[in-house]
Motif scaffolding. Structure first.
Motif, PDB file in Angstrom:
ATOM      1  N   PRO A  89      45.173  77.426  16.452  1.00  0.00           N
ATOM      2  CA  PRO A  89      46.096  76.444  15.872  1.00  0.00           C
ATOM      3  C   PRO A  89      47.482  77.004  15.556  1.00  0.00           C
ATOM      4  O   PRO A  89      48.488  76.333  15.778  1.00  0.00           O
ATOM      5  CB  PRO A  89      45.364  75.997  14.601  1.00  0.00           C
ATOM      6  N   ALA A  90      47.533  78.236  15.062  1.00  0.00           N
ATOM      7  CA  ALA A  90      48.832  78.819  14.708  1.00  0.00           C
ATOM      8  C   ALA A  90      49.733  79.011  15.921  1.00  0.00           C
ATOM      9  O   ALA A  90      50.959  79.045  15.786  1.00  0.00           O
ATOM     10  CB  ALA A  90      48.621  80.163  14.006  1.00  0.00           C
ATOM     11  N   GLN A  91      49.139  79.110  17.128  1.00  0.00           N
ATOM     12  CA  GLN A  91      49.926  79.277  18.346  1.00  0.00           C
ATOM     13  C   GLN A  91      50.455  77.948  18.877  1.00  0.00           C
ATOM     14  O   GLN A  91      51.417  77.931  19.631  1.00  0.00           O
ATOM     15  CB  GLN A  91      49.069  79.932  19.434  1.00  0.00           C
ATOM     16  N   VAL A  92      49.801  76.857  18.505  1.00  0.00           N
ATOM     17  CA  VAL A  92      50.155  75.538  19.048  1.00  0.00           C
ATOM     18  C   VAL A  92      50.916  74.688  18.029  1.00  0.00           C
ATOM     19  O   VAL A  92      51.963  74.108  18.338  1.00  0.00           O
ATOM     20  CB  VAL A  92      48.884  74.793  19.503  1.00  0.00           C
ATOM     21  N   LEU A  93      50.398  74.632  16.817  1.00  0.00           N
ATOM     22  CA  LEU A  93      51.018  73.825  15.759  1.00  0.00           C
ATOM     23  C   LEU A  93      52.009  74.691  14.987  1.00  0.00           C
ATOM     24  O   LEU A  93      51.926  74.864  13.779  1.00  0.00           O
ATOM     25  CB  LEU A  93      49.940  73.250  14.842  1.00  0.00           C
ATOM     26  N   ARG A  94      52.978  75.215  15.717  1.00  0.00           N
ATOM     27  CA  ARG A  94      53.947  76.153  15.157  1.00  0.00           C
ATOM     28  C   ARG A  94      55.039  75.413  14.366  1.00  0.00           C
ATOM     29  O   ARG A  94      55.220  74.207  14.521  1.00  0.00           O
ATOM     30  CB  ARG A  94      54.608  76.952  16.283  1.00  0.00           C
ATOM     31  N   PRO A  95      55.799  76.125  13.560  1.00  0.00           N
ATOM     32  CA  PRO A  95      56.902  75.477  12.841  1.00  0.00           C
ATOM     33  C   PRO A  95      57.917  74.810  13.765  1.00  0.00           C
ATOM     34  O   PRO A  95      58.530  73.809  13.397  1.00  0.00           O
ATOM     35  CB  PRO A  95      57.539  76.637  12.066  1.00  0.00           C
ATOM     36  N   ASP A  96      58.110  75.351  14.974  1.00  0.00           N
ATOM     37  CA  ASP A  96      59.092  74.773  15.886  1.00  0.00           C
ATOM     38  C   ASP A  96      58.486  73.750  16.847  1.00  0.00           C
ATOM     39  O   ASP A  96      59.193  73.189  17.682  1.00  0.00           O
ATOM     40  CB  ASP A  96      59.789  75.871  16.696  1.00  0.00           C
ATOM     41  N   SER A  97      57.187  73.474  16.755  1.00  0.00           N
ATOM     42  CA  SER A  97      56.566  72.452  17.598  1.00  0.00           C
ATOM     43  C   SER A  97      56.987  71.069  17.114  1.00  0.00           C
ATOM     44  O   SER A  97      57.011  70.803  15.910  1.00  0.00           O
ATOM     45  CB  SER A  97      55.037  72.574  17.564  1.00  0.00           C
ATOM     46  N   ARG A  98      57.271  70.178  18.058  1.00  0.00           N
ATOM     47  CA  ARG A  98      57.743  68.841  17.692  1.00  0.00           C
ATOM     48  C   ARG A  98      56.807  67.722  18.133  1.00  0.00           C
ATOM     49  O   ARG A  98      56.746  66.678  17.493  1.00  0.00           O
ATOM     50  CB  ARG A  98      59.121  68.590  18.325  1.00  0.00           C
ATOM     51  N   LEU A  99      56.106  67.941  19.252  1.00  0.00           N
ATOM     52  CA  LEU A  99      55.347  66.845  19.839  1.00  0.00           C
ATOM     53  C   LEU A  99      54.021  67.356  20.401  1.00  0.00           C
ATOM     54  O   LEU A  99      53.998  68.296  21.194  1.00  0.00           O
ATOM     55  CB  LEU A  99      56.162  66.195  20.963  1.00  0.00           C
ATOM     56  N   VAL A 100      52.916  66.740  19.974  1.00  0.00           N
ATOM     57  CA  VAL A 100      51.614  67.064  20.545  1.00  0.00           C
ATOM     58  C   VAL A 100      50.885  65.769  20.896  1.00  0.00           C
ATOM     59  O   VAL A 100      51.112  64.720  20.280  1.00  0.00           O
ATOM     60  CB  VAL A 100      50.726  67.904  19.589  1.00  0.00           C
ATOM     61  N   LEU A 101      50.048  65.875  21.901  1.00  0.00           N
ATOM     62  CA  LEU A 101      49.183  64.756  22.290  1.00  0.00           C
ATOM     63  C   LEU A 101      47.785  65.046  21.763  1.00  0.00           C
ATOM     64  O   LEU A 101      47.285  66.163  21.888  1.00  0.00           O
ATOM     65  CB  LEU A 101      49.149  64.610  23.809  1.00  0.00           C
ATOM     66  N   VAL A 102      47.174  64.033  21.166  1.00  0.00           N
ATOM     67  CA  VAL A 102      45.793  64.131  20.707  1.00  0.00           C
ATOM     68  C   VAL A 102      44.959  63.188  21.566  1.00  0.00           C
ATOM     69  O   VAL A 102      45.273  62.005  21.687  1.00  0.00           O
ATOM     70  CB  VAL A 102      45.654  63.744  19.222  1.00  0.00           C
ATOM     71  N   ALA A 103      43.904  63.698  22.186  1.00  0.00           N
ATOM     72  CA  ALA A 103      43.022  62.886  23.026  1.00  0.00           C
ATOM     73  C   ALA A 103      41.638  62.871  22.390  1.00  0.00           C
ATOM     74  O   ALA A 103      41.025  63.919  22.210  1.00  0.00           O
ATOM     75  CB  ALA A 103      42.968  63.440  24.445  1.00  0.00           C
ATOM     76  N   ASP A 104      41.170  61.681  22.053  1.00  0.00           N
ATOM     77  CA  ASP A 104      39.909  61.541  21.338  1.00  0.00           C
ATOM     78  C   ASP A 104      38.838  60.934  22.247  1.00  0.00           C
ATOM     79  O   ASP A 104      39.019  59.863  22.817  1.00  0.00           O
ATOM     80  CB  ASP A 104      40.100  60.638  20.111  1.00  0.00           C
ATOM     81  N   GLY A 105      37.712  61.652  22.391  1.00  0.00           N
ATOM     82  CA  GLY A 105      36.562  61.112  23.098  1.00  0.00           C
ATOM     83  C   GLY A 105      36.743  60.906  24.588  1.00  0.00           C
ATOM     84  O   GLY A 105      36.105  60.022  25.165  1.00  0.00           O
ATOM     85  N   ILE A 106      37.569  61.705  25.227  1.00  0.00           N
ATOM     86  CA  ILE A 106      37.805  61.528  26.665  1.00  0.00           C
ATOM     87  C   ILE A 106      36.538  61.878  27.441  1.00  0.00           C
ATOM     88  O   ILE A 106      35.948  62.935  27.269  1.00  0.00           O
ATOM     89  CB  ILE A 106      38.988  62.390  27.138  1.00  0.00           C
ATOM     90  N   GLU A 107      36.154  60.974  28.350  1.00  0.00           N
ATOM     91  CA  GLU A 107      34.875  61.104  29.048  1.00  0.00           C
ATOM     92  C   GLU A 107      35.001  61.625  30.476  1.00  0.00           C
ATOM     93  O   GLU A 107      34.087  62.270  30.979  1.00  0.00           O
ATOM     94  CB  GLU A 107      34.173  59.752  29.091  1.00  0.00           C
TER      95      GLU A 107
END
Length: 247
Positions: A89-107
């Motif tokens: 998480p610390a590598q992805v949700l960094r202080p300079d990160s602005r936009l992430v995609l969350v995908a729930d339950g992809i089959e």
């Protein structure tokens, strides 16, 4: 019938998605896939070749062995097993990160790969998976992502609560795609903040844990007879719009 070598057996198991998830091994086959690996400087765990294929580190296999490890593929052929990177998480949700995609339950593997490719193309800082059904190591994920599964940071969570906790702690505001939502996605004011856009499974949408009153639910208006878009198409609309208006 001759026994397969350990390398050929490993490829066969990876292609059939039979290896343990924690090993993060994916089977790749074909010219563009190997050109992409070379471009990234990634060294496969094993590489096999059948026929006249230029590759110094490859192990030779017979056409009979090729038919066993990858039915339907004919010589000349180049096959490899590649280990996917593991992200924290610390590598992805960094202080300079602005936009992430969350995908729930992809089959479906094709949809997951396309979501990865879409997030990469939109300049997202990463992908967060919750309630994951499809494996990242499925060969179709690699193909549909055009190899970007090797470079786009992906976090997999065993619970929505943990994913939400980490996103909140990292300062993200979460927007949940819901065809029934009253808020048009174009009405969202992202401002200077950080956005996490959530899309759901192909059948039932996002899980109930993402449908809480404290999260903003947004819709993409349907102008025709269809009541919704494919999950990857929805993610594309929302991500590119968010990225454009965050500048």
């Amino acid at each position: 019938m001759p026994t397969l070598s350990p390398a050929a057996r490993l490829y066969s198991q990876a292609r059939r998605n039979l290896l343990p998830r924690h090993e993060r091994l994916v089977a790749v086959a074909g010219r563009w896939q190997h050109e992409y690996l070379a471009h990234l400087g990634i060294r496969p765990e094993v590489t096999l070749r059948c026929g006249e294929v230029a590759h110094d580190a490859a192990l030779d296999i017979s056409e009979r062995a090729l038919a066993r490890v990858h039915p339907g593929l004919s010589a000349p052929a180049l096959l490899s097993v590649v280990r996917l990177p593991e992200w924290r998480p610390a590598q992805v949700l960094r202080p300079d990160s602005r936009l992430v995609l969350v995908a729930d339950g992809i089959e479906y593997a094709g949809n997951l790969g396309t979501l990865i490719r879409t997030a990469d193309a939109a300049g997202a800082d990463g992908l967060v998976l919750t309630n994951a059904t499809c494996r990242l190591t499925h060969p179709k994920v690699f193909e549909a992502s055009r190899g970007t599964v090797l470079t786009l940071p992906v976090l997999t969570y065993d619970s929505v609560a943990r994913a939400r906790r980490d996103l909140t702690a990292a300062g993200f505001t979460t927007y949940v795609a819901d065809p029934a939502a009253a808020v048009d996605y174009l009405a969202v004011d992202y401002g200077p903040g950080k956005a996490a856009i959530v899309v759901g499974s192909e059948g039932s949408g996002v899980a109930a844990e993402w449908r809480t009153p404290d999260l903003t639910r947004v819709s993409i208006p349907m102008r025709g007879r269809a009541d919704s878009l494919n999950v990857a198409a929805s993610a594309s609309v929302l991500l590119f719009d968010a990225r454009a208006r965050m500048r």
